[in-house]
Write an enzyme that holds these catalytic residues in place. Structure first.
Site, PDB file in Angstrom:
ATOM      1  N   SER A  61      59.800   5.855  25.334  1.00 44.68           N
ATOM      2  CA  SER A  61      59.815   6.103  23.894  1.00 44.68           C
ATOM      3  C   SER A  61      58.519   6.699  23.355  1.00 44.68           C
ATOM      4  O   SER A  61      58.516   7.271  22.264  1.00 44.68           O
ATOM      5  CB  SER A  61      60.143   4.812  23.139  1.00 44.68           C
ATOM      6  OG  SER A  61      59.164   3.815  23.387  1.00 44.68           O
ATOM      7  N   GLU A 134      51.843  -0.558  21.844  1.00 46.20           N
ATOM      8  CA  GLU A 134      52.315  -0.932  23.164  1.00 46.20           C
ATOM      9  C   GLU A 134      51.946  -2.345  23.612  1.00 46.20           C
ATOM     10  O   GLU A 134      52.618  -2.922  24.459  1.00 46.20           O
ATOM     11  CB  GLU A 134      51.776   0.061  24.200  1.00 46.20           C
ATOM     12  CG  GLU A 134      52.424   1.426  24.124  1.00 46.20           C
ATOM     13  CD  GLU A 134      53.900   1.370  24.500  1.00 46.20           C
ATOM     14  OE1 GLU A 134      54.214   0.950  25.628  1.00 46.20           O
ATOM     15  OE2 GLU A 134      54.725   1.728  23.643  1.00 46.20           O
TER      16      GLU A 134
END
Length: 240
Positions: A61, A134
């Protein structure tokens, strides 16, 4: 995309997987990172990088929603690792009742992806943005690392990579076969969308860089069949 490479998993099938789900919040076992943690981590990584350019490797992504600013991107290959749906999730694109699976990097093979270059004067700031996207908790710290990737021109550059190996208890070992992954991706959905949507977007955006991951291509075919079967059974049930 050439006719021979037309995807089986379509936007229409992906739309069938969507449902409204509430955010269950982080699991009780998660230890979140605070502002000071992110600042210290970004500073340490920037110091490790020194005067070298900051490249961030994207294989999922991050390709279509990086969450940080860049000035250039190009296709690159990471050797010794490959994509795998090995990260169990109960939030975002899954729920505690219907957990999903997200991609990470597992040992072996190769991974063709995209590297993004950050402006030199923005390295510290953009590093922190990437970390906040992340690394949501301490569970993810062991999966973050610098690794060499090779560009199409043959140059080797050092890139920051997220979710490559690690010690998280959310990592499923051994690797799941694709016929066990597909039913999960066809059913799991969370407050940020479905796993089918995640797979679809990954395959579509990889194609924009001329990348076709063999396992992902097989998986999108399998997920498409699974979605059709699910809704065919539901239609029969309604008619009955």
């Amino acid at each position: 995309m050439p006719k021979s490479l037309v995807m089986s998993l379509t936007q229409e099938l992906v739309d069938l997987c969507f449902r409204e789900e509430a955010d269950p919040g982080p699991p009780p076992s998660w230890v979140p990172l605070g502002d000071e943690d992110y600042a210290e981590l970004a500073e340490r990584l920037t110091q490790e990088l020194g005067d070298a350019p900051l490249w961030i490797f994207a294989y999922g992504s991050l390709i279509w929603r990086p969450g940080f600013d860049s000035i250039a991107c190009q296709r690159a290959t990471l050797h010794g690792w490959h994509r795998s749906f090995s990260l169990k999730i109960e939030r975002g694109r899954g729920t505690p009742d219907q957990p999903g699976l997200m991609m990470m990097l597992s040992r072996g093979g190769r991974c063709d992806g995209v590297i993004y270059r950050v402006a030199d004067e923005e390295k510290r700031v953009q590093m922190e943005k990437a970390l906040r996207r992340e690394v949501g908790n301490r569970d993810a710290l062991a999966s973050m690392r610098w690794m060499p990737v090779r560009t199409q021109s043959g140059e080797t550059v050092r890139a920051l990579i997220f979710w490559a190996g690690g010690t998280s208890q959310r990592i499923i070992r051994p690797l799941l076969p694709l016929d066990e992954v597909a039913p999960v991706l066809a059913r799991a959905c969370g407050h940020r969308g479905s796993c089918a949507e995640y797979l679809y977007n990954t395959v579509v955006h990889l194609a924009e860089f001329g990348i076709r991951d063999r396992n992902l291509w097989r998986l999108q075919e399998m997920v498409a069949r699974e979605i059709r079967a699910i809704h065919a059974r539901e239609a029969v049930a309604v008619e009955a």
